[in-house]
Design a protein around this motif. Structure first.
Motif, PDB file in Angstrom:
ATOM      1  N   GLN A 109       0.810  -1.215   0.000  1.00 58.83           N
ATOM      2  CA  GLN A 109       0.000   0.000   0.000  1.00 58.83           C
ATOM      3  C   GLN A 109       0.840   1.260   0.000  1.00 58.83           C
ATOM      4  OE1 GLN A 109      -3.363  -0.065  -0.292  1.00 58.83           O
ATOM      5  NE2 GLN A 109      -3.129  -2.282  -0.496  1.00 58.83           N
ATOM      6  N   GLN A 110       2.088   1.156   0.448  1.00 58.12           N
ATOM      7  CA  GLN A 110       2.950   2.340   0.546  1.00 58.12           C
ATOM      8  C   GLN A 110       3.978   2.335  -0.561  1.00 58.12           C
ATOM      9  OE1 GLN A 110       4.412   3.737   4.448  1.00 58.12           O
ATOM     10  NE2 GLN A 110       6.461   3.565   3.598  1.00 58.12           N
ATOM     11  N   GLU A 111       4.089   3.439  -1.237  1.00 56.15           N
ATOM     12  CA  GLU A 111       5.082   3.578  -2.294  1.00 56.15           C
ATOM     13  C   GLU A 111       6.483   3.580  -1.700  1.00 56.15           C
ATOM     14  OE1 GLU A 111       6.323   6.834  -5.749  1.00 56.15           O
ATOM     15  OE2 GLU A 111       4.683   7.204  -4.368  1.00 56.15           O
ATOM     16  N   ALA A 112       7.411   2.948  -2.421  1.00 56.36           N
ATOM     17  CA  ALA A 112       8.797   2.936  -1.947  1.00 56.36           C
ATOM     18  C   ALA A 112       9.317   4.357  -1.828  1.00 56.36           C
ATOM     19  CB  ALA A 112       9.669   2.133  -2.905  1.00 56.36           C
ATOM     20  N   GLY A 113       9.979   4.637  -0.726  1.00 52.37           N
ATOM     21  CA  GLY A 113      10.476   5.989  -0.505  1.00 52.37           C
ATOM     22  C   GLY A 113       9.427   6.935   0.016  1.00 52.37           C
ATOM     23  N   GLY A 114       8.260   6.451   0.377  1.00 50.44           N
ATOM     24  CA  GLY A 114       7.199   7.310   0.889  1.00 50.44           C
ATOM     25  C   GLY A 114       7.028   7.153   2.391  1.00 50.44           C
ATOM     26  N   GLY A 115       5.929   7.661   2.902  1.00 46.43           N
ATOM     27  CA  GLY A 115       5.645   7.560   4.324  1.00 46.43           C
ATOM     28  C   GLY A 115       6.553   8.442   5.167  1.00 46.43           C
ATOM     29  N   LEU A 116       6.624   8.111   6.452  1.00 48.57           N
ATOM     30  CA  LEU A 116       7.433   8.893   7.392  1.00 48.57           C
ATOM     31  C   LEU A 116       8.911   8.812   7.042  1.00 48.57           C
ATOM     32  CD1 LEU A 116       7.759  10.533   9.988  1.00 48.57           C
ATOM     33  CD2 LEU A 116       7.758   8.375  11.261  1.00 48.57           C
ATOM     34  N   VAL A 117       9.374   7.614   6.696  1.00 43.88           N
ATOM     35  CA  VAL A 117      10.793   7.458   6.364  1.00 43.88           C
ATOM     36  C   VAL A 117      11.150   8.288   5.135  1.00 43.88           C
ATOM     37  CG1 VAL A 117      12.543   5.818   5.605  1.00 43.88           C
ATOM     38  CG2 VAL A 117      10.977   5.199   7.439  1.00 43.88           C
ATOM     39  N   GLY A 118      10.277   8.260   4.125  1.00 39.39           N
ATOM     40  CA  GLY A 118      10.538   9.061   2.933  1.00 39.39           C
ATOM     41  C   GLY A 118      10.568  10.544   3.227  1.00 39.39           C
ATOM     42  N   ALA A 119       9.653  10.998   4.097  1.00 38.38           N
ATOM     43  CA  ALA A 119       9.643  12.414   4.458  1.00 38.38           C
ATOM     44  C   ALA A 119      10.914  12.802   5.212  1.00 38.38           C
ATOM     45  CB  ALA A 119       8.409  12.722   5.308  1.00 38.38           C
ATOM     46  N   LEU A 120      11.340  11.957   6.152  1.00 37.33           N
ATOM     47  CA  LEU A 120      12.573  12.250   6.899  1.00 37.33           C
ATOM     48  C   LEU A 120      13.783  12.251   5.973  1.00 37.33           C
ATOM     49  CD1 LEU A 120      12.005  10.135  10.140  1.00 37.33           C
ATOM     50  CD2 LEU A 120      11.816  12.608   9.873  1.00 37.33           C
ATOM     51  N   TYR A 121      13.821  11.315   5.046  1.00 38.56           N
ATOM     52  CA  TYR A 121      14.948  11.264   4.117  1.00 38.56           C
ATOM     53  C   TYR A 121      14.967  12.496   3.215  1.00 38.56           C
ATOM     54  CZ  TYR A 121      18.517   9.058   1.199  1.00 38.56           C
ATOM     55  OH  TYR A 121      19.678   8.767   0.540  1.00 38.56           O
ATOM     56  N   GLY A 122      13.793  12.924   2.766  1.00 33.07           N
ATOM     57  CA  GLY A 122      13.739  14.133   1.941  1.00 33.07           C
ATOM     58  C   GLY A 122      14.180  15.370   2.702  1.00 33.07           C
ATOM     59  N   ILE A 123      13.774  15.485   3.971  1.00 24.73           N
ATOM     60  CA  ILE A 123      14.218  16.619   4.785  1.00 24.73           C
ATOM     61  C   ILE A 123      15.731  16.585   4.980  1.00 24.73           C
ATOM     62  CG2 ILE A 123      14.077  17.631   7.096  1.00 24.73           C
ATOM     63  CD1 ILE A 123      11.161  16.703   7.186  1.00 24.73           C
ATOM     64  N   ALA A 124      16.258  15.382   5.220  1.00 18.63           N
ATOM     65  CA  ALA A 124      17.709  15.261   5.406  1.00 18.63           C
ATOM     66  C   ALA A 124      18.459  15.662   4.133  1.00 18.63           C
ATOM     67  CB  ALA A 124      18.072  13.830   5.803  1.00 18.63           C
ATOM     68  N   ARG A 125      17.934  15.307   2.967  1.00 15.69           N
ATOM     69  CA  ARG A 125      18.584  15.685   1.716  1.00 15.69           C
ATOM     70  C   ARG A 125      18.600  17.201   1.550  1.00 15.69           C
ATOM     71  NH1 ARG A 125      16.216  14.708  -2.638  1.00 15.69           N
ATOM     72  NH2 ARG A 125      18.042  14.462  -3.984  1.00 15.69           N
ATOM     73  N   CYS A 126      17.481  17.842   1.856  1.00 15.46           N
ATOM     74  CA  CYS A 126      17.409  19.300   1.740  1.00 15.46           C
ATOM     75  C   CYS A 126      18.381  19.972   2.704  1.00 15.46           C
ATOM     76  CB  CYS A 126      15.982  19.766   1.999  1.00 15.46           C
ATOM     77  SG  CYS A 126      15.731  21.546   1.813  1.00 15.46           S
ATOM     78  N   LEU A 127      18.427  19.496   3.950  1.00 14.40           N
ATOM     79  CA  LEU A 127      19.329  20.087   4.935  1.00 14.40           C
ATOM     80  C   LEU A 127      20.796  19.807   4.592  1.00 14.40           C
ATOM     81  CD1 LEU A 127      17.410  19.357   8.272  1.00 14.40           C
ATOM     82  CD2 LEU A 127      17.513  21.492   6.958  1.00 14.40           C
ATOM     83  N   ALA A 128      21.059  18.680   3.946  1.00 15.48           N
ATOM     84  CA  ALA A 128      22.441  18.393   3.533  1.00 15.48           C
ATOM     85  C   ALA A 128      22.907  19.406   2.491  1.00 15.48           C
ATOM     86  CB  ALA A 128      22.538  16.970   2.981  1.00 15.48           C
ATOM     87  N   TYR A 129      22.044  19.713   1.530  1.00  9.11           N
ATOM     88  CA  TYR A 129      22.390  20.758   0.563  1.00  9.11           C
ATOM     89  C   TYR A 129      22.659  22.086   1.282  1.00  9.11           C
ATOM     90  CZ  TYR A 129      21.202  18.050  -3.629  1.00  9.11           C
ATOM     91  OH  TYR A 129      21.186  17.139  -4.638  1.00  9.11           O
ATOM     92  N   ALA A 130      21.771  22.430   2.234  1.00  6.05           N
ATOM     93  CA  ALA A 130      21.933  23.693   2.958  1.00  6.05           C
ATOM     94  C   ALA A 130      23.242  23.721   3.738  1.00  6.05           C
ATOM     95  CB  ALA A 130      20.742  23.912   3.892  1.00  6.05           C
ATOM     96  N   GLY A 131      23.583  22.614   4.400  1.00  5.88           N
ATOM     97  CA  GLY A 131      24.835  22.570   5.155  1.00  5.88           C
ATOM     98  C   GLY A 131      26.047  22.738   4.264  1.00  5.88           C
ATOM     99  N   PHE A 132      26.039  22.091   3.097  1.00  2.14           N
ATOM    100  CA  PHE A 132      27.163  22.244   2.169  1.00  2.14           C
ATOM    101  C   PHE A 132      27.278  23.680   1.680  1.00  2.14           C
ATOM    102  CE2 PHE A 132      28.566  22.269  -2.307  1.00  2.14           C
ATOM    103  CZ  PHE A 132      29.876  21.852  -2.124  1.00  2.14           C
ATOM    104  N   VAL A 133      26.152  24.297   1.354  1.00  2.00           N
ATOM    105  CA  VAL A 133      26.168  25.677   0.872  1.00  2.00           C
ATOM    106  C   VAL A 133      26.726  26.622   1.933  1.00  2.00           C
ATOM    107  CG1 VAL A 133      24.660  27.601   0.261  1.00  2.00           C
ATOM    108  CG2 VAL A 133      24.376  25.398  -0.863  1.00  2.00           C
TER     109      VAL A 133
END
Length: 757
Positions: free
Chosen positions: A146-170
């Motif tokens: 029922q849940q798409e791969a990369g979705g749900g709570l884990v997908g949201a946390l991973y997406g936030i981490a990716r965004c913050l990783a870009y911000a930290g590098f910048v």
């Protein structure tokens, strides 16, 4: 001394940045789960198909390279039991990406469910499920994911981490570049130090989080699996895992770089008398100015080379695991992607550093702003060139810019970049006005200095006093305010000391020393009056006061002023003096309209940059337009969403005896302009096939005023009807009308919507 802005100004800055983040979240909050970057372009057996006998294997074809394991393809029988052999078959050939799994012989008739999951070459998970039938469709109890791969709570946390990783590098890379290339004195500013160090910590923390989240992100989706050490070991063997580990190793080198930047490099650029080389040491020849300049140059050169190497390596960890590593021309795309990330960091990271320097630091020199302006312009040129290549590579056609989600996001990103460049142009104008204002101030100061010198030669002191009257009045008012604050504080200290002295006197301890010390502190805190030149005409400022040594010093406590300063009162006086300097710096900074305008324009740039960073993160998590076009071409020009066999389950009740049941309608392949096959099955409430005297099917599209187009199915068995050659002329939303008659007078018509590609 590092100055700090007032709480109201700080809260205003934070409010604007929070609004920018909230706007970005509102615009793109629904975009996280990421679209798959590798798409399923075909399968054998096809989705929704009915085969005469069970196939030997199930195979899947993808649009690009994927990583799969033995459990990536699962085949479930009508009862939900897994029936595949559990071993992955690599069927790839040339440019065709194809995997499969074997099936045992002797499988019975019914509907089988195929569930699959993979990781695309650009590190994003993709999953799906479909059904096929052997002999005839049947009721199936197999539960598809029922849940798409990369979705749900884990997908949201991973997406936030990716965004913050870009911000930290910048923040880390751009802030360090600003210090080394634009303003070395910023290495001494506490707010700049915090920004760069926090960028490093943010990138390190998010990298560790992404490494731990990879197992549930590409697998079960269960957050508890972050502690699965076996899954972590498997992640380390993948390309994304290797990229994250490499990033952590490079961050260790970046920590050493930051330590040298704010250690030896900062000390080398300390002004004389502020902890660095003093004027006395220079006059005494203890330090060679040429040697000191050479040391600064060597440090700058070494940090510049080392910083470029570390930043390039960090940017490469994204390029080797994201869009650039797969698809068209990866050997060219990866270096271009590295340049793109470095240009983003130099522009946006330097912008953030300039922002904190303008708001929470000493006044920024005009030369530093002009240096950053030139670097920002060069970064924009690099971004335009690399972004143009990446757009061509990922989009491919002009129509894809508006016809795909990736293209629309790319247009939005280009628009935000244009807005950012426009605000940067306004900032350049403020910088030019800042230079003009500074030149005018220098001219006025030189004129005043000339007038003062002429008055001094004429022997007049009044004109010289008037030439610097404004500055003197300002300093006098500030000193008076500080003296009043210091006096009030010292009076409180004196009263407290007097109280303590009374208690000590009762115990036989002299108390005059405490009172005298407080009096001396008050005297030191108060400004000394200016001497009258008429009363002291022969005063020699260089004459040293005569001192008479005391041959017999009294070891007992005396009533004169204490020669040992009180550390507490000295620290209090130092804080008062620091507050005075802070207030003076803030007053001068806020009184400059050019600098105020520059701060506001830079703040607006930073707010737009926050939204731009979020858009970029969402764009990297969206299926490229070229991939989507390839999927459409492989499926006859139709999108994957509409190019699916349509299956409808329609409950009905004619109101008469035995009038309740369920109709299952299959329309395969569900395309316009092609001959579709319609299969209809009726079952009673127990699931057993049931016959009825009459069924009718028709299709209508109200938008184009087509229909109803009747379909006459033929009866092929108990509860089964079939019609071949069903033609639907145009794609879009159609209405399916199903008439079921169970007796001469009992009938019902059910209407459902069906999307035809």
């Amino acid at each position: 001394m590092v100055t700090t802005g007032p709480p109201a100004r700080r809260s205003a800055v934070l409010r604007m940045l929070v609004v920018a983040v909230a706007l970005a979240g509102a615009l793109f909050g629904g975009a996280v789960p990421a679209s798959a970057h590798a798409a399923l372009t075909g399968s054998t057996p096809a989705q929704g198909s009915v085969v005469d006998r069970a196939p030997e294997q199930v195979s899947l074809t993808f649009s690009e390279g994927v990583a799969m394991g033995d459990d990536s393809i699962r085949v479930l029988d009508p009862h939900g039991k897994r029936v595949d052999r559990g071993k992955l078959r690599n069927l790839c050939s040339g440019a065709t990406v194809k995997y499969g799994t074997g099936l045992p012989p002797g499988l019975g008739n019914g509907t089988y469910t195929v569930a699959w999951q993979a990781v695309s070459a650009d590190s994003h998970p993709v999953s799906g499920a479909f059904t096929f039938s052997v002999g005839a469709p049947s009721k199936s109890s197999a539960a598809a994911p029922q849940q798409e791969a990369g979705g749900g709570l884990v997908g949201a946390l991973y997406g936030i981490a990716r965004c913050l990783a870009y911000a930290g590098f910048v923040l880390m890379a751009g802030g360090a570049a600003f210090v080394v290339a634009c303003r070395p004195a910023a290495a001494l500013v506490r707010s700049v130090q915090r920004l760069v160090v926090q960028g490093w910590a943010l990138l390190t923390g998010t990298t560790v989080a992404m490494l731990l989240l990879r197992t549930p992100y590409t697998g079960s989706g269960d957050l508890a699996d972050v502690f699965d050490l076996g899954g972590l070991q498997q992640v380390l063997l993948t390309k994304p895992g290797a990229a994250l580990v490499s990033r952590l190793l490079l961050l260790a080198a970046a920590a050493l770089f930051v330590a040298v930047l704010f250690g030896a490099f900062a000390r080398a650029h300390e002004p004389a008398g502020a902890g660095g080389t003093t004027d006395a040491e220079r006059e005494a020849g203890a330090v060679d100015p040429a040697e000191e300049a050479r040391r600064r140059k060597d440090l700058t050169f070494g940090l510049g080379i080392g910083g470029v190497i570390v930043a390039t390596g960090l940017a490469a960890t994204w390029a080797m695991a994201e869009h650039a590593s797969t698809g068209l021309q990866p050997a060219v795309a990866m270096p271009v992607d590295v340049l793109h990330l470095l240009a983003v960091a130099a522009w946006l990271g330097g912008l953030a550093t300039l922002l904190v320097s303008l708001y929470w630091g000493p006044p920024v020199e005009r030369t530093a702003v002009r240096r950053f302006s030139r670097i920002a312009f060069g970064s924009v040129v690099v971004l335009a060139a690399t972004g143009g290549y990446q757009s061509w590579r990922q989009v491919g056609t002009w129509s894809a810019l508006t016809g795909t989600a990736y293209g629309r996001l790319l247009l939005l990103k280009v628009g935000l970049v244009a807005v950012l460049v426009g605000i940067a142009w306004v900032s350049r104008r403020w910088t030019a006005r800042l230079g003009e204002a500074r030149a005018a101030e220098d001219t006025a100061a030189a004129a005043e200095a000339g007038d003062t010198a002429a008055a001094a030669e004429a022997g007049g002191t009044v004109a010289a006093t008037e030439a610097g009257g404004t500055a003197a009045a300002t300093d006098a008012a500030e000193v008076a305010d500080a003296a009043q604050e210091a006096g009030e504080a010292v009076e409180r200290q004196s009263a407290k000391a007097a109280g303590k002295a009374t208690g000590k006197a009762a115990a036989g301890v002299p108390a005059a020393s405490s009172i005298a010390t407080a009096t001396a502190t008050a005297t030191a805190a108060s400004p000394a009056p200016d001497p009258d030149p008429e009363e002291t005409p022969d005063a020699d400022p260089e004459a040293a006061p005569e001192t008479t040594p005391n041959p017999d010093p009294d070891p007992e406590p005396h009533l004169g002023p204490s020669t040992d300063p009180d550390p507490t009162r000295a620290a209090q006086l130092a804080r008062q003096q620091a507050a005075l300097r802070t207030a003076r710096t803030k007053r001068l900074r806020d009184a400059d309209p050019e600098r105020l305008g520059l701060r506001r324009s830079v703040l607006a740039e930073a707010s737009v940059a926050v939204v731009l960073l979020v858009v970029t993160t969402v764009l990297t998590a969206t299926e490229p337009a070229r991939t989507e076009a390839a999927v459409q071409a492989a499926s006859g020009g139709q999108s994957t969403a509409s190019n699916q066999p349509q299956v409808l389950t329609v409950p009905f009740d004619t109101g008469g005896p035995h009038g309740k049941g369920t109709a299952r309608v299959d329309l395969d392949p569900g395309r316009s302009g092609n001959a579709n096959e319609l299969r209809l099955r009726l079952s009673d409430p127990s699931g057993k096939a049931m016959d009825v005297p009459e069924v009718k099917v028709s299709f209508t599209q109200k938008a184009k005023k087509l229909g109803p187009l009747p379909v006459v199915p033929r009866h092929t068995g108990t509860g089964h009807w079939r019609a071949s050659g069903v033609q639907l002329p145009v794609p879009g939303q159609w209405q399916l009308s199903l008439l079921v008659r169970t007796s001469d007078i009992d009938q019902v018509t059910e209407i459902r919507n069906v999307k035809i590609g």
